[in-house]
Scaffold this motif. Structure first.
Motif, PDB file in Angstrom:
ATOM      1  N   ILE A   1       0.724  -1.081  -0.116  1.00  0.00           N
ATOM      2  CA  ILE A   1      -0.036   0.013  -0.084  1.00  0.00           C
ATOM      3  C   ILE A   1       0.811   1.245   0.078  1.00  0.00           C
ATOM      4  CG2 ILE A   1      -1.658   1.526   1.320  1.00  0.00           C
ATOM      5  CD1 ILE A   1      -2.982  -1.460   2.255  1.00  0.00           C
ATOM      6  N   MET A   2       1.933   1.209   0.900  1.00  0.00           N
ATOM      7  CA  MET A   2       2.825   2.499   0.873  1.00  0.00           C
ATOM      8  C   MET A   2       3.529   2.446  -0.163  1.00  0.00           C
ATOM      9  SD  MET A   2       3.380   5.183   2.520  1.00  0.00           S
ATOM     10  CE  MET A   2       2.744   4.793   4.113  1.00  0.00           C
ATOM     11  N   TYR A   3       4.001   1.638  -0.850  1.00  0.00           N
ATOM     12  CA  TYR A   3       4.834   1.339  -1.904  1.00  0.00           C
ATOM     13  C   TYR A   3       3.589   2.028  -3.178  1.00  0.00           C
ATOM     14  CZ  TYR A   3       6.859   0.099  -6.458  1.00  0.00           C
ATOM     15  OH  TYR A   3       7.427   0.096  -7.830  1.00  0.00           O
ATOM     16  N   GLN A   4       2.692   1.753  -3.361  1.00  0.00           N
ATOM     17  CA  GLN A   4       1.934   2.283  -4.616  1.00  0.00           C
ATOM     18  C   GLN A   4       1.327   3.661  -4.202  1.00  0.00           C
ATOM     19  OE1 GLN A   4      -1.124  -1.031  -4.503  1.00  0.00           O
ATOM     20  NE2 GLN A   4      -0.349  -1.418  -6.611  1.00  0.00           N
ATOM     21  N   LEU A   5       1.245   3.750  -2.997  1.00  0.00           N
ATOM     22  CA  LEU A   5       0.958   5.499  -2.616  1.00  0.00           C
ATOM     23  C   LEU A   5       2.208   6.591  -2.996  1.00  0.00           C
ATOM     24  CD1 LEU A   5      -0.951   7.673  -1.304  1.00  0.00           C
ATOM     25  CD2 LEU A   5       0.116   6.937   0.584  1.00  0.00           C
ATOM     26  N   MET A   6       3.316   5.901  -2.810  1.00  0.00           N
ATOM     27  CA  MET A   6       4.670   6.742  -2.719  1.00  0.00           C
ATOM     28  C   MET A   6       5.394   6.707  -4.177  1.00  0.00           C
ATOM     29  SD  MET A   6       5.298   8.364   0.294  1.00  0.00           S
ATOM     30  CE  MET A   6       7.080   8.477   0.465  1.00  0.00           C
ATOM     31  N   PHE A   7       5.537   5.579  -4.568  1.00  0.00           N
ATOM     32  CA  PHE A   7       6.550   5.488  -5.627  1.00  0.00           C
ATOM     33  C   PHE A   7       6.027   6.090  -6.963  1.00  0.00           C
ATOM     34  CE2 PHE A   7       8.810   3.284  -2.460  1.00  0.00           C
ATOM     35  CZ  PHE A   7      10.414   3.650  -2.841  1.00  0.00           C
ATOM     36  N   PRO A   8       4.867   5.506  -7.460  1.00  0.00           N
ATOM     37  CA  PRO A   8       4.489   6.289  -8.996  1.00  0.00           C
ATOM     38  C   PRO A   8       4.874   7.759  -8.900  1.00  0.00           C
ATOM     39  CG  PRO A   8       2.995   4.523  -8.255  1.00  0.00           C
ATOM     40  CD  PRO A   8       3.962   4.670  -6.925  1.00  0.00           C
ATOM     41  N   TYR A   9       4.069   8.407  -7.531  1.00  0.00           N
ATOM     42  CA  TYR A   9       4.104   9.967  -7.589  1.00  0.00           C
ATOM     43  C   TYR A   9       5.401  10.278  -7.567  1.00  0.00           C
ATOM     44  CZ  TYR A   9       3.334  14.482  -5.860  1.00  0.00           C
ATOM     45  OH  TYR A   9       3.307  15.875  -5.762  1.00  0.00           O
ATOM     46  N   TRP A  10       6.259   9.848  -6.621  1.00  0.00           N
ATOM     47  CA  TRP A  10       7.386  10.494  -6.312  1.00  0.00           C
ATOM     48  C   TRP A  10       8.568  10.233  -7.293  1.00  0.00           C
ATOM     49  CZ3 TRP A  10       7.626  14.957  -3.768  1.00  0.00           C
ATOM     50  CH2 TRP A  10       7.014  15.043  -2.652  1.00  0.00           C
ATOM     51  N   ARG A  11       8.445   8.964  -8.187  1.00  0.00           N
ATOM     52  CA  ARG A  11       9.284   8.702  -9.367  1.00  0.00           C
ATOM     53  C   ARG A  11       9.002   9.829 -10.283  1.00  0.00           C
ATOM     54  NH1 ARG A  11      12.905   4.728  -8.306  1.00  0.00           N
ATOM     55  NH2 ARG A  11      12.200   2.946  -7.032  1.00  0.00           N
ATOM     56  N   GLU A  12       7.841  10.064 -10.629  1.00  0.00           N
ATOM     57  CA  GLU A  12       7.394  10.827 -11.837  1.00  0.00           C
ATOM     58  C   GLU A  12       7.887  12.393 -11.408  1.00  0.00           C
ATOM     59  OE1 GLU A  12       3.401  13.008 -13.417  1.00  0.00           O
ATOM     60  OE2 GLU A  12       3.225  10.698 -13.146  1.00  0.00           O
ATOM     61  N   VAL A  13       7.625  12.868 -10.142  1.00  0.00           N
ATOM     62  CA  VAL A  13       8.110  14.298  -9.930  1.00  0.00           C
ATOM     63  C   VAL A  13       9.933  14.142  -9.915  1.00  0.00           C
ATOM     64  CG1 VAL A  13       8.586  15.912  -7.727  1.00  0.00           C
ATOM     65  CG2 VAL A  13       6.415  14.645  -8.133  1.00  0.00           C
ATOM     66  N   ALA A  14      10.543  13.030  -9.540  1.00  0.00           N
ATOM     67  CA  ALA A  14      11.765  12.973  -9.814  1.00  0.00           C
ATOM     68  C   ALA A  14      12.316  13.164 -11.335  1.00  0.00           C
ATOM     69  CB  ALA A  14      12.447  11.754  -9.137  1.00  0.00           C
ATOM     70  N   ARG A  15      11.387  12.400 -12.139  1.00  0.00           N
ATOM     71  CA  ARG A  15      11.783  12.280 -13.558  1.00  0.00           C
ATOM     72  C   ARG A  15      11.446  13.296 -14.355  1.00  0.00           C
ATOM     73  NH1 ARG A  15       8.378   8.663 -14.873  1.00  0.00           N
ATOM     74  NH2 ARG A  15       6.696  10.361 -15.399  1.00  0.00           N
ATOM     75  N   ASP A  16      10.519  14.215 -14.006  1.00  0.00           N
ATOM     76  CA  ASP A  16       9.946  15.110 -14.416  1.00  0.00           C
ATOM     77  C   ASP A  16      10.336  16.703 -13.915  1.00  0.00           C
ATOM     78  OD1 ASP A  16       8.467  13.726 -16.224  1.00  0.00           O
ATOM     79  OD2 ASP A  16       6.733  14.149 -15.386  1.00  0.00           O
ATOM     80  N   GLN A  17      10.746  16.562 -12.504  1.00  0.00           N
ATOM     81  CA  GLN A  17      11.246  17.816 -11.956  1.00  0.00           C
ATOM     82  C   GLN A  17      10.017  18.758 -11.797  1.00  0.00           C
ATOM     83  OE1 GLN A  17      14.599  18.463 -10.384  1.00  0.00           O
ATOM     84  NE2 GLN A  17      14.047  16.269 -10.575  1.00  0.00           N
ATOM     85  N   SER A  18       8.813  18.110 -11.411  1.00  0.00           N
ATOM     86  CA  SER A  18       7.692  18.895 -11.590  1.00  0.00           C
ATOM     87  C   SER A  18       7.231  19.400 -10.282  1.00  0.00           C
ATOM     88  CB  SER A  18       6.618  17.821 -12.110  1.00  0.00           C
ATOM     89  OG  SER A  18       6.544  16.700 -11.421  1.00  0.00           O
ATOM     90  N   GLY A  19       8.023  19.294  -9.306  1.00  0.00           N
ATOM     91  CA  GLY A  19       7.533  19.937  -8.070  1.00  0.00           C
ATOM     92  C   GLY A  19       8.525  21.103  -7.453  1.00  0.00           C
ATOM     93  N   SER A  20       8.227  21.541  -6.292  1.00  0.00           N
ATOM     94  CA  SER A  20       8.917  22.419  -5.566  1.00  0.00           C
ATOM     95  C   SER A  20      10.494  21.877  -5.662  1.00  0.00           C
ATOM     96  CB  SER A  20       8.645  22.965  -4.514  1.00  0.00           C
ATOM     97  OG  SER A  20       8.988  21.804  -3.363  1.00  0.00           O
ATOM     98  N   PRO A  21      11.394  23.200  -5.339  1.00  0.00           N
ATOM     99  CA  PRO A  21      12.697  22.367  -5.094  1.00  0.00           C
ATOM    100  C   PRO A  21      13.048  21.383  -3.936  1.00  0.00           C
ATOM    101  CG  PRO A  21      12.907  24.763  -5.527  1.00  0.00           C
ATOM    102  CD  PRO A  21      11.349  24.270  -5.494  1.00  0.00           C
ATOM    103  N   ALA A  22      12.258  21.617  -2.909  1.00  0.00           N
ATOM    104  CA  ALA A  22      12.317  20.483  -1.930  1.00  0.00           C
ATOM    105  C   ALA A  22      11.563  19.098  -2.277  1.00  0.00           C
ATOM    106  CB  ALA A  22      11.686  21.108  -0.568  1.00  0.00           C
TER     107      ALA A  22
END
Length: 184
Positions: free
Chosen positions: A46-67
């Motif tokens: 559950i935690m994996y499916q909640l965290m990883f798709p979202y944060w991997r996409e942010v890492a790949r696209d640099q779509s978040g704030s700097p933090a």
């Protein structure tokens, strides 16, 4: 032997629903810095499916704030184990373990390496029961959500676990980070 660190975000009323609140920049920086000495993440499905798709996409696209981008990059770069009987596909540096999570974590803890970070409410009672969690990092957010998953379900522990508070950090947002170690 490696240290196993349990980390989680929580509401004031003890719920661990990551979708109920958003960590501010300072809390994200806190978790990013915490991963400096971590070389393995240990998650339930559950935690994996909640965290990883979202944060991997942010890492790949640099779509978040700097933090957010720094947190996403750090999280995505660390090797991970996910405990799941149903997942078939995971990211490239993630390994699926189908059964016996406590045995797997004990084996990993005995290997040479840095700290293991665990984030799984469903696995927590079992890991506490067999003594595998060394440190607890709880970030309490100033919100009452009224429903969701509790940190521990009633009756999930057979013995109490004594903890010693070793650090407290108060964030401008009103969130509080508590760091505990096993005691006695």
């Amino acid at each position: 032997m490696r240290t196993v660190r349990f980390c989680i975000n929580m509401s004031l009323d003890g719920y661990c629903d990551h979708t109920a609140f958003s960590p501010d920049e300072a809390v994200l920086e806190y978790f990013t810095a915490m991963m400096d000495d971590v070389d393995l993440l240990f998650f339930g499905r559950i935690m994996y499916q909640l965290m990883f798709p979202y944060w991997r996409e942010v890492a790949r696209d640099q779509s978040g704030s700097p933090a957010e981008n720094r947190f996403a990059e750090k999280l995505s770069a660390i090797d991970s184990v996910v405990i799941s009987r149903s997942l078939d596909v995971v990211d490239e540096n993630v390994r699926i373990v189908r059964s016996h999570p406590a045995e797997e974590l004990l084996k990993l803890k005995q290997q040479v390496g840095k700290t293991i970070l665990m984030d799984s409410v469903s696995l927590l009672p079992e890991m506490i029961a067999v003594g595998l969690i060394d440190e607890f990092f709880l970030v309490i957010h100033p919100v009452i959500v009224g429903n969701g998953r509790h940190l521990l379900d009633t009756g999930s522990l057979h013995e109490k676990l004594n903890l010693k508070l070793v650090d407290t950090i108060k964030f401008k947002s009103g969130s509080i980070a508590l760091h505990y170690v096993k005691y006695g």
